[in-house]
Design a protein around this motif. Structure first.
Motif, PDB file in Angstrom:
ATOM      1  N   THR A  34      54.664  38.049  48.629  1.00  0.00           N
ATOM      2  CA  THR A  34      54.185  37.725  49.974  1.00  0.00           C
ATOM      3  C   THR A  34      55.167  38.223  51.018  1.00  0.00           C
ATOM      4  O   THR A  34      54.785  38.778  52.056  1.00  0.00           O
ATOM      5  CB  THR A  34      53.976  36.208  50.122  1.00  0.00           C
ATOM      6  N   ARG A  35      56.454  38.044  50.757  1.00  0.00           N
ATOM      7  CA  ARG A  35      57.471  38.522  51.705  1.00  0.00           C
ATOM      8  C   ARG A  35      57.464  40.046  51.808  1.00  0.00           C
ATOM      9  O   ARG A  35      57.720  40.597  52.878  1.00  0.00           O
ATOM     10  CB  ARG A  35      58.852  38.013  51.292  1.00  0.00           C
ATOM     11  N   LEU A  36      57.166  40.727  50.700  1.00  0.00           N
ATOM     12  CA  LEU A  36      57.052  42.184  50.748  1.00  0.00           C
ATOM     13  C   LEU A  36      55.917  42.615  51.687  1.00  0.00           C
ATOM     14  O   LEU A  36      56.097  43.489  52.536  1.00  0.00           O
ATOM     15  CB  LEU A  36      56.791  42.744  49.349  1.00  0.00           C
ATOM     16  N   GLU A  37      54.761  41.993  51.529  1.00  0.00           N
ATOM     17  CA  GLU A  37      53.616  42.343  52.369  1.00  0.00           C
ATOM     18  C   GLU A  37      53.873  42.009  53.834  1.00  0.00           C
ATOM     19  O   GLU A  37      53.418  42.716  54.729  1.00  0.00           O
ATOM     20  CB  GLU A  37      52.345  41.639  51.889  1.00  0.00           C
ATOM     21  N   GLN A  38      54.577  40.938  54.081  1.00  0.00           N
ATOM     22  CA  GLN A  38      54.803  40.498  55.455  1.00  0.00           C
ATOM     23  C   GLN A  38      56.006  41.180  56.111  1.00  0.00           C
ATOM     24  O   GLN A  38      56.277  40.946  57.286  1.00  0.00           O
ATOM     25  CB  GLN A  38      54.995  38.976  55.482  1.00  0.00           C
ATOM     26  N   GLY A  39      56.719  42.014  55.348  1.00  0.00           N
ATOM     27  CA  GLY A  39      57.856  42.720  55.914  1.00  0.00           C
ATOM     28  C   GLY A  39      59.119  41.905  55.993  1.00  0.00           C
ATOM     29  O   GLY A  39      60.088  42.301  56.657  1.00  0.00           O
ATOM     30  N   GLY A  94      55.088  40.914  37.610  1.00  0.00           N
ATOM     31  CA  GLY A  94      56.238  40.191  37.088  1.00  0.00           C
ATOM     32  C   GLY A  94      57.197  39.705  38.156  1.00  0.00           C
ATOM     33  O   GLY A  94      58.410  39.616  37.927  1.00  0.00           O
ATOM     34  N   VAL A  95      56.666  39.388  39.361  1.00  0.00           N
ATOM     35  CA  VAL A  95      57.501  38.837  40.434  1.00  0.00           C
ATOM     36  C   VAL A  95      56.871  37.535  40.906  1.00  0.00           C
ATOM     37  O   VAL A  95      55.730  37.215  40.565  1.00  0.00           O
ATOM     38  CB  VAL A  95      57.641  39.817  41.624  1.00  0.00           C
ATOM     39  N   SER A  96      57.595  36.790  41.710  1.00  0.00           N
ATOM     40  CA  SER A  96      57.052  35.527  42.211  1.00  0.00           C
ATOM     41  C   SER A  96      56.057  35.800  43.333  1.00  0.00           C
ATOM     42  O   SER A  96      56.117  36.833  44.012  1.00  0.00           O
ATOM     43  CB  SER A  96      58.172  34.632  42.735  1.00  0.00           C
ATOM     44  N   GLY A 152      39.166  42.838  46.516  1.00  0.00           N
ATOM     45  CA  GLY A 152      40.336  43.220  45.749  1.00  0.00           C
ATOM     46  C   GLY A 152      41.046  42.064  45.075  1.00  0.00           C
ATOM     47  O   GLY A 152      40.455  41.026  44.762  1.00  0.00           O
ATOM     48  N   LEU A 153      42.352  42.259  44.861  1.00  0.00           N
ATOM     49  CA  LEU A 153      43.161  41.265  44.173  1.00  0.00           C
ATOM     50  C   LEU A 153      43.761  40.265  45.143  1.00  0.00           C
ATOM     51  O   LEU A 153      43.991  40.569  46.315  1.00  0.00           O
ATOM     52  CB  LEU A 153      44.303  41.956  43.415  1.00  0.00           C
ATOM     53  N   ARG A 154      44.042  39.065  44.633  1.00  0.00           N
ATOM     54  CA  ARG A 154      44.788  38.077  45.409  1.00  0.00           C
ATOM     55  C   ARG A 154      46.285  38.363  45.254  1.00  0.00           C
ATOM     56  O   ARG A 154      46.726  38.991  44.291  1.00  0.00           O
ATOM     57  CB  ARG A 154      44.473  36.668  44.912  1.00  0.00           C
ATOM     58  N   ARG A 155      47.060  37.862  46.203  1.00  0.00           N
ATOM     59  CA  ARG A 155      48.508  38.071  46.138  1.00  0.00           C
ATOM     60  C   ARG A 155      49.094  37.502  44.848  1.00  0.00           C
ATOM     61  O   ARG A 155      49.958  38.119  44.221  1.00  0.00           O
ATOM     62  CB  ARG A 155      49.190  37.435  47.342  1.00  0.00           C
ATOM     63  N   GLY A 156      48.625  36.335  44.461  1.00  0.00           N
ATOM     64  CA  GLY A 156      49.136  35.720  43.242  1.00  0.00           C
ATOM     65  C   GLY A 156      48.844  36.550  42.011  1.00  0.00           C
ATOM     66  O   GLY A 156      49.663  36.622  41.084  1.00  0.00           O
ATOM     67  N   GLU A 157      47.682  37.206  41.989  1.00  0.00           N
ATOM     68  CA  GLU A 157      47.327  38.059  40.848  1.00  0.00           C
ATOM     69  C   GLU A 157      48.224  39.288  40.788  1.00  0.00           C
ATOM     70  O   GLU A 157      48.683  39.690  39.719  1.00  0.00           O
ATOM     71  CB  GLU A 157      45.856  38.464  40.966  1.00  0.00           C
ATOM     72  N   VAL A 158      48.486  39.876  41.950  1.00  0.00           N
ATOM     73  CA  VAL A 158      49.399  41.029  41.983  1.00  0.00           C
ATOM     74  C   VAL A 158      50.784  40.614  41.515  1.00  0.00           C
ATOM     75  O   VAL A 158      51.419  41.298  40.706  1.00  0.00           O
ATOM     76  CB  VAL A 158      49.465  41.627  43.402  1.00  0.00           C
ATOM     77  N   ALA A 159      51.258  39.496  42.014  1.00  0.00           N
ATOM     78  CA  ALA A 159      52.597  39.033  41.646  1.00  0.00           C
ATOM     79  C   ALA A 159      52.706  38.802  40.145  1.00  0.00           C
ATOM     80  O   ALA A 159      53.694  39.218  39.504  1.00  0.00           O
ATOM     81  CB  ALA A 159      52.928  37.745  42.407  1.00  0.00           C
ATOM     82  N   THR A 160      51.717  38.167  39.555  1.00  0.00           N
ATOM     83  CA  THR A 160      51.741  37.899  38.110  1.00  0.00           C
ATOM     84  C   THR A 160      51.749  39.200  37.319  1.00  0.00           C
ATOM     85  O   THR A 160      52.532  39.365  36.373  1.00  0.00           O
ATOM     86  CB  THR A 160      50.518  37.061  37.710  1.00  0.00           C
ATOM     87  N   ALA A 212      46.706  47.270  51.717  1.00  0.00           N
ATOM     88  CA  ALA A 212      45.539  48.140  51.567  1.00  0.00           C
ATOM     89  C   ALA A 212      45.258  48.447  50.103  1.00  0.00           C
ATOM     90  O   ALA A 212      44.110  48.447  49.652  1.00  0.00           O
ATOM     91  CB  ALA A 212      45.754  49.442  52.345  1.00  0.00           C
ATOM     92  N   ARG A 213      46.323  48.696  49.322  1.00  0.00           N
ATOM     93  CA  ARG A 213      46.124  48.985  47.893  1.00  0.00           C
ATOM     94  C   ARG A 213      45.640  47.738  47.147  1.00  0.00           C
ATOM     95  O   ARG A 213      44.815  47.842  46.233  1.00  0.00           O
ATOM     96  CB  ARG A 213      47.437  49.486  47.277  1.00  0.00           C
ATOM     97  N   ARG A 214      46.161  46.571  47.529  1.00  0.00           N
ATOM     98  CA  ARG A 214      45.715  45.324  46.874  1.00  0.00           C
ATOM     99  C   ARG A 214      44.234  45.090  47.125  1.00  0.00           C
ATOM    100  O   ARG A 214      43.478  44.740  46.214  1.00  0.00           O
ATOM    101  CB  ARG A 214      46.546  44.141  47.403  1.00  0.00           C
ATOM    102  N   GLN A 215      43.798  45.301  48.358  1.00  0.00           N
ATOM    103  CA  GLN A 215      42.399  45.072  48.700  1.00  0.00           C
ATOM    104  C   GLN A 215      41.473  46.109  48.076  1.00  0.00           C
ATOM    105  O   GLN A 215      40.290  45.841  47.872  1.00  0.00           O
ATOM    106  CB  GLN A 215      42.237  45.065  50.223  1.00  0.00           C
ATOM    107  N   ALA A 216      42.021  47.289  47.755  1.00  0.00           N
ATOM    108  CA  ALA A 216      41.197  48.350  47.167  1.00  0.00           C
ATOM    109  C   ALA A 216      41.164  48.294  45.642  1.00  0.00           C
ATOM    110  O   ALA A 216      40.395  49.021  45.010  1.00  0.00           O
ATOM    111  CB  ALA A 216      41.716  49.718  47.613  1.00  0.00           C
ATOM    112  N   THR A 217      41.997  47.455  45.028  1.00  0.00           N
ATOM    113  CA  THR A 217      42.081  47.373  43.573  1.00  0.00           C
ATOM    114  C   THR A 217      41.162  46.276  43.066  1.00  0.00           C
ATOM    115  O   THR A 217      41.310  45.104  43.431  1.00  0.00           O
ATOM    116  CB  THR A 217      43.524  47.077  43.125  1.00  0.00           C
ATOM    117  N   THR A 218      40.204  46.629  42.242  1.00  0.00           N
ATOM    118  CA  THR A 218      39.262  45.639  41.723  1.00  0.00           C
ATOM    119  C   THR A 218      39.904  44.841  40.591  1.00  0.00           C
ATOM    120  O   THR A 218      40.839  45.306  39.926  1.00  0.00           O
ATOM    121  CB  THR A 218      37.991  46.320  41.198  1.00  0.00           C
TER     122      THR A 218
END
Length: 271
Positions: free
Chosen positions: A52-57, A45-47, A34-42, A11-17
């Protein structure tokens, strides 16, 4: 098992421009908000695989450093960052919130009842109104569902006219309950209220799914009361020591204003 941490991150990723996160917008349109998963990861500073595993539980032991990095990416404030850490602790199985009964202490009850020329009331984490002074009773007189602020806001059509900034009020109340409940969403009374509101109100579902966290109300609230007209009130809220989840809300008008006069007339009507 519910994936509350993953739901919050998504939800926070999708709400962050991309502008707020400082990401350069590439050519072409973006299929998702919002942001893509790869953008958040970069940015954190994580892969990409780890995030992705964090979001998927599938990753349930993020370090405090990772959580703080994600909080910076999403621009989380103090309360929302604390909520993020709380959700992470719950996934590790090391966190369990305990509660006392919804009983207001005699000293707090006296304080509320003796608070004059202002609205004063105590709520629990479900936003049930536990005690209120005479001014609050006059302010909410005639409202059905006045014993719970979420039901009043989402289930009572009259609330759309009563709260002149209805969307702001609705978002605050939902965010307040999310902050108060934290990771402990297995309380049957909370689950029942969320289910009731979700079934009855599309607006509640929309706002609940945004996972906003906020414990401070907007300082100014604007209302339209059938008997005294429009009021502008200043708000404050306080945690009650020794009573987890209970908060004292106070609202008053600036002295000498039309709102002050309206509150005086409301108070007099209860005498």
């Amino acid at each position: 098992m519910e994936n509350l941490l993953g739901e919050f991150l998504r939800a926070r990723r999708q709400a962050t421009t991309v502008e707020r996160a400082g990401v350069l917008r590439g050519a072409g349109s973006r299929r998702t908000p919002g942001l893509r998963r790869g953008e958040v990861a970069t940015l954190a500073g994580v892969s990409v695989d780890y995030y992705t595993r964090l979001e998927q539980g599938r990753e349930r032991n993020p370090s405090d450093a990772v959580l703080n990095a994600l909080a910076r990416v999403f621009g989380l404030d103090y309360e929302a960052t604390g909520h993020l850490h709380e959700l992470a602790r719950s996934t590790r199985g090391s966190f369990r919130r305990t509660y006392v009964a919804d009983r207001v202490s005699p000293s707090v009850l006296r304080l509320v009842n003796n608070w004059e020329h202002a609205l004063a009331f105590v709520v629990n984490r479900r936003l049930d109104v536990l005690v209120q002074n005479a001014e609050t009773a006059a302010f909410l007189e005639g409202f059905s569902d006045g014993d719970n602020l979420l039901r009043l806001t989402f289930l009572n059509p009259a609330s759309r006219e009563f709260f002149l900034d209805w969307e702001q009020e609705a978002r605050f109340k939902v965010a307040h309950m999310r902050a108060a409940v934290g990771a402990d969403l297995d309380d049957p009374s909370v689950l029942a209220l969320v289910e009731e509101l979700s079934l009855a109100s599309e607006d509640f579902r929309r706002i609940w799914e945004s996972h906003d966290i906020q414990v401070r109300p907007h300082e100014i609230g604007r209302y339209h009361h059938d008997r005294v007209g429009d009021l502008t009130l200043w708000h404050a809220t306080f945690s009650i020591d020794g009573a987890p989840g209970q908060r004292l809300f106070v609202a008053h008008a600036e002295p000498g204003t039309p709102s002050d006069d309206a509150l005086t007339r409301l108070s007099a009507s209860r005498c």
